[in-house]
Design a protein around this motif. Structure first.
Motif, PDB file in Angstrom:
ATOM      1  N   ASN A  14       0.852  -1.189   0.000  1.00 24.68           N
ATOM      2  CA  ASN A  14       0.000   0.000   0.000  1.00 24.68           C
ATOM      3  C   ASN A  14       0.888   1.239   0.000  1.00 24.68           C
ATOM      4  OD1 ASN A  14       0.814  -0.075   2.707  1.00 24.68           O
ATOM      5  ND2 ASN A  14      -1.128   0.725   3.450  1.00 24.68           N
ATOM      6  N   PRO A  15       0.420   2.325  -0.620  1.00 25.07           N
ATOM      7  CA  PRO A  15       1.195   3.567  -0.664  1.00 25.07           C
ATOM      8  C   PRO A  15       1.070   4.345   0.632  1.00 25.07           C
ATOM      9  CG  PRO A  15      -0.828   3.825  -1.917  1.00 25.07           C
ATOM     10  CD  PRO A  15      -0.816   2.411  -1.426  1.00 25.07           C
ATOM     11  N   LEU A  16       2.149   5.005   1.024  1.00 24.63           N
ATOM     12  CA  LEU A  16       2.165   5.840   2.213  1.00 24.63           C
ATOM     13  C   LEU A  16       1.979   7.305   1.824  1.00 24.63           C
ATOM     14  CD1 LEU A  16       5.210   4.303   4.146  1.00 24.63           C
ATOM     15  CD2 LEU A  16       2.820   3.545   4.118  1.00 24.63           C
ATOM     16  N   SER A  17       1.555   8.093   2.789  1.00 27.30           N
ATOM     17  CA  SER A  17       1.352   9.527   2.532  1.00 27.30           C
ATOM     18  C   SER A  17       2.668  10.242   2.270  1.00 27.30           C
ATOM     19  CB  SER A  17       0.640  10.172   3.729  1.00 27.30           C
ATOM     20  OG  SER A  17       1.447  10.091   4.902  1.00 27.30           O
ATOM     21  N   THR A  18       3.792   9.631   2.662  1.00 32.52           N
ATOM     22  CA  THR A  18       5.112  10.228   2.487  1.00 32.52           C
ATOM     23  C   THR A  18       5.755   9.873   1.145  1.00 32.52           C
ATOM     24  OG1 THR A  18       5.959   8.366   3.788  1.00 32.52           O
ATOM     25  CG2 THR A  18       5.625  10.461   4.932  1.00 32.52           C
ATOM     26  N   GLY A  19       5.032   9.120   0.305  1.00 37.27           N
ATOM     27  CA  GLY A  19       5.524   8.848  -1.033  1.00 37.27           C
ATOM     28  C   GLY A  19       6.080   7.471  -1.255  1.00 37.27           C
ATOM     29  N   GLU A  20       6.307   6.699  -0.178  1.00 37.82           N
ATOM     30  CA  GLU A  20       6.794   5.345  -0.351  1.00 37.82           C
ATOM     31  C   GLU A  20       5.640   4.376  -0.639  1.00 37.82           C
ATOM     32  OE1 GLU A  20       9.659   7.514   2.313  1.00 37.82           O
ATOM     33  OE2 GLU A  20       7.497   7.151   2.387  1.00 37.82           O
ATOM     34  N   LEU A  50       7.112   1.094  13.022  1.00 38.02           N
ATOM     35  CA  LEU A  50       8.197   1.626  12.229  1.00 38.02           C
ATOM     36  C   LEU A  50       8.027   3.123  12.032  1.00 38.02           C
ATOM     37  CD1 LEU A  50       8.100  -1.475  11.512  1.00 38.02           C
ATOM     38  CD2 LEU A  50       9.024  -0.854   9.281  1.00 38.02           C
ATOM     39  N   VAL A  51       9.154   3.813  11.876  1.00 40.07           N
ATOM     40  CA  VAL A  51       9.160   5.231  11.544  1.00 40.07           C
ATOM     41  C   VAL A  51      10.236   5.477  10.494  1.00 40.07           C
ATOM     42  CG1 VAL A  51       8.274   6.083  13.759  1.00 40.07           C
ATOM     43  CG2 VAL A  51      10.746   5.733  13.450  1.00 40.07           C
ATOM     44  N   ASN A  52      10.090   6.587   9.795  1.00 37.63           N
ATOM     45  CA  ASN A  52      11.113   6.976   8.831  1.00 37.63           C
ATOM     46  C   ASN A  52      12.411   7.283   9.554  1.00 37.63           C
ATOM     47  OD1 ASN A  52      12.477   9.478   7.230  1.00 37.63           O
ATOM     48  ND2 ASN A  52      11.573   7.989   5.820  1.00 37.63           N
ATOM     49  N   ASP A  53      13.521   6.909   8.921  1.00 41.07           N
ATOM     50  CA  ASP A  53      14.833   7.050   9.541  1.00 41.07           C
ATOM     51  C   ASP A  53      15.694   8.074   8.794  1.00 41.07           C
ATOM     52  OD1 ASP A  53      16.791   6.539  11.418  1.00 41.07           O
ATOM     53  OD2 ASP A  53      17.615   4.818  10.324  1.00 41.07           O
ATOM     54  N   GLY A  54      15.074   9.153   8.332  1.00 40.56           N
ATOM     55  CA  GLY A  54      15.849  10.281   7.841  1.00 40.56           C
ATOM     56  C   GLY A  54      15.909  10.481   6.357  1.00 40.56           C
ATOM     57  N   ALA A  55      15.536   9.493   5.562  1.00 43.17           N
ATOM     58  CA  ALA A  55      15.590   9.644   4.114  1.00 43.17           C
ATOM     59  C   ALA A  55      14.407   8.915   3.500  1.00 43.17           C
ATOM     60  CB  ALA A  55      16.906   9.080   3.568  1.00 43.17           C
ATOM     61  N   PRO A  56      13.930   9.352   2.333  1.00 40.66           N
ATOM     62  CA  PRO A  56      12.828   8.632   1.679  1.00 40.66           C
ATOM     63  C   PRO A  56      13.163   7.166   1.467  1.00 40.66           C
ATOM     64  CG  PRO A  56      13.232  10.746   0.598  1.00 40.66           C
ATOM     65  CD  PRO A  56      14.353  10.545   1.570  1.00 40.66           C
ATOM     66  N   GLY A  57      12.251   6.284   1.862  1.00 45.60           N
ATOM     67  CA  GLY A  57      12.443   4.854   1.705  1.00 45.60           C
ATOM     68  C   GLY A  57      13.225   4.184   2.807  1.00 45.60           C
ATOM     69  N   LYS A  58      13.762   4.947   3.740  1.00 50.42           N
ATOM     70  CA  LYS A  58      14.545   4.376   4.836  1.00 50.42           C
ATOM     71  C   LYS A  58      13.721   4.383   6.114  1.00 50.42           C
ATOM     72  CE  LYS A  58      18.981   4.691   7.257  1.00 50.42           C
ATOM     73  NZ  LYS A  58      20.208   5.497   7.476  1.00 50.42           N
ATOM     74  N   PHE A  59      13.443   3.215   6.657  1.00 49.97           N
ATOM     75  CA  PHE A  59      12.624   3.078   7.859  1.00 49.97           C
ATOM     76  C   PHE A  59      13.353   2.214   8.874  1.00 49.97           C
ATOM     77  CE2 PHE A  59       9.629   4.707   4.945  1.00 49.97           C
ATOM     78  CZ  PHE A  59       8.565   5.222   5.661  1.00 49.97           C
ATOM     79  N   LYS A  60      12.930   2.345  10.136  1.00 51.59           N
ATOM     80  CA  LYS A  60      13.497   1.536  11.214  1.00 51.59           C
ATOM     81  C   LYS A  60      12.401   1.110  12.169  1.00 51.59           C
ATOM     82  CE  LYS A  60      14.541   5.421  14.328  1.00 51.59           C
ATOM     83  NZ  LYS A  60      15.599   6.120  15.097  1.00 51.59           N
ATOM     84  N   VAL A  61      12.639   0.015  12.885  1.00 45.89           N
ATOM     85  CA  VAL A  61      11.713  -0.467  13.915  1.00 45.89           C
ATOM     86  C   VAL A  61      11.976   0.308  15.197  1.00 45.89           C
ATOM     87  CG1 VAL A  61      11.009  -2.455  15.301  1.00 45.89           C
ATOM     88  CG2 VAL A  61      11.639  -2.765  12.883  1.00 45.89           C
ATOM     89  N   GLN A  62      10.920   0.899  15.767  1.00 46.22           N
ATOM     90  CA  GLN A  62      11.091   1.632  17.023  1.00 46.22           C
ATOM     91  C   GLN A  62      10.333   0.990  18.187  1.00 46.22           C
ATOM     92  OE1 GLN A  62       9.549   5.572  17.320  1.00 46.22           O
ATOM     93  NE2 GLN A  62       7.423   4.995  16.904  1.00 46.22           N
TER      94      GLN A  62
END
Length: 402
Positions: A92-98, A163-175
């Motif tokens: 599914n598409p995200l609101s942030t473009g990914e 998960l949250v974005n980790d500073g760049a488009p397409g880069k995510f991390k588990v929090q």
């Protein structure tokens, strides 16, 4: 005459285009649009229905594809990129473009960035997200964006990863994570008013729980936990929950209702096909009121709309996860009815769009037998009536109204 164009992915090499004529009560197969192998899950761009995404559920490495959609429902392939893992089952598409790709056969997922101002084209360097399971099982099955996070239900690890974005488009991390009962197999999710509803594949249960503040691994007690298996099973079947939908309240359908599908994998089967169960959720204040008894009044085997409306007038009241109020720590999932569909192994279903009145209808497909069926929501959405069926192609496992 009101026509609805519906796209359907599946285990094949095409996405099917159907035309549903609600006046004539017909569902016509218009065309089979070529794709990569096994476009099992499809998703429309949230702001532009002329853009469609699909995962190719293949091994050892799957793909993510984008298509342009014409007014007649025909598709043109635009771009393809690796999913970064084995057998992606969901996108599914995200609101942030990914655009997400849940790699069910790998302990990872991808959130592929799209080119700025061009959501039809993918960036090629989006990293995968590995889930911290060590040597344990992990089968990510669905992603759901909520309040700046992405929730990922992991059927193998019995967790919902945060998960949250980790500073760049397409880069995510588990929090963080929200733990689920061991062996339950959380498959698909829906959220309304800070309450997380999960359909669990392995136990065929529907749960409701408040969402704790992140980032952390806090898990709050379940508000409700109910079986979705039909009560009159008298044969040797094996049941696995699959899909969950929550309807949006409208003037025609004033109460948000929960629709969940079950799959019987045998070895014995119900001649009526698999069932869609319809539930309503109430917080403790309404569950403890005198309306509870009124809601139990049945008419022809299903709950009366008038009495159930009383029971659900406090549906989905927002609850503060940090509250110490005892009433905020419980809730009730009430089964309204089971609707038998004539479909064998319902993997997915979809409601039409509110904007054009399509939410009056629900479409579901069989992964094995029974084709594709369209149901009309009746009695305020508290029941379903079969309108039409099309069995020209098999294995339709996801749907998009355009």
């Amino acid at each position: 005459m009101v026509n609805y164009t519906i796209l359907a992915g599946g285990f094949s090499t095409f996405i099917a285009t159907y035309l549903f004529d609600s006046d004539a009560s017909t569902l016509s197969l218009l065309q089979q649009n070529p794709t990569g192998d096994n476009p099992s899950w499809i998703a429309s761009h949230p702001q532009n229905t002329s853009i469609l995404y699909a995962v190719n559920e293949v091994s050892p490495v799957g793909s993510l594809q984008s298509f342009s959609v014409s007014e007649d429902g025909s598709l043109t392939l635009v771009d393809t990129v690796t999913s970064g893992g084995n057998g992606p089952t969901f996108t599914n598409p995200l609101s942030t473009g990914e655009v997400s790709a849940m790699n069910f056969g790998s302990p990872n997922s991808s959130f592929v960035a799209t080119v700025p101002d061009d959501p039809l084209h993918f960036e090629k360097d989006s990293p995968i997200v590995d889930f911290p399971v060590g040597d344990g099982p992990s089968n990510p099955h669905m992603s759901l964006e909520f309040n700046g996070e992405v929730f990922v239900s992991d059927l193998g690890a019995d967790k919902v990863w945060r998960l949250v974005n980790d500073g760049a488009p397409g880069k995510f991390k588990v929090q963080g994570q929200i733990d689920q009962d061991l062996g339950s197999g959380p498959r698909h999710m829906a959220i309304r008013d800070n309450i997380l509803f999960i359909i669990h594949e392995k136990t065929s249960t529907l749960t409701a729980q408040q969402i704790p503040e992140g980032p952390n691994g806090t898990t709050l007690p379940l508000l409700a936990n109910v079986s979705i298996i039909p009560p009159d099973v008298n044969f040797n079947g094996s049941f696995f929950g699959a899909e969950i939908l929550i309807s949006e309240p409208t003037e025609q359908f004033p109460d948000p209702l929960i629709y969940v599908s079950n799959r019987n994998l045998g070895p014995e089967f119900d001649p009526r096909g698999d069932a869609i169960a319809i539930f309503q959720f109430s917080n403790s204040s309404s569950a403890n009121s005198s309306d509870t008894n009124a809601a139990s009044t049945k008419v022809n085997g299903t709950y009366s709309r008038r009495n159930a409306r009383r029971h659900t007038r406090d549906l989905f009241v927002r609850q503060d996860s940090g509250s110490t109020d005892e009433g905020a720590a419980s809730g009730t999932l009430t089964l309204l009815t089971h609707v038998f569909t004539g479909l064998k192994q319902i993997r997915s279903m979809a409601l039409g769009r509110v904007v054009d009145g399509g939410d009056e209808f629900l479409i579901a497909g069989a992964n094995v037998d029974g084709g594709v069926a369209v149901f009309q929501r009746v009695d305020g959405g508290m029941n379903l009536t079969l309108i039409t069926r099309n069995e020209e192609v098999a294995n339709r496992t996801s749907f998009v109204f355009i």
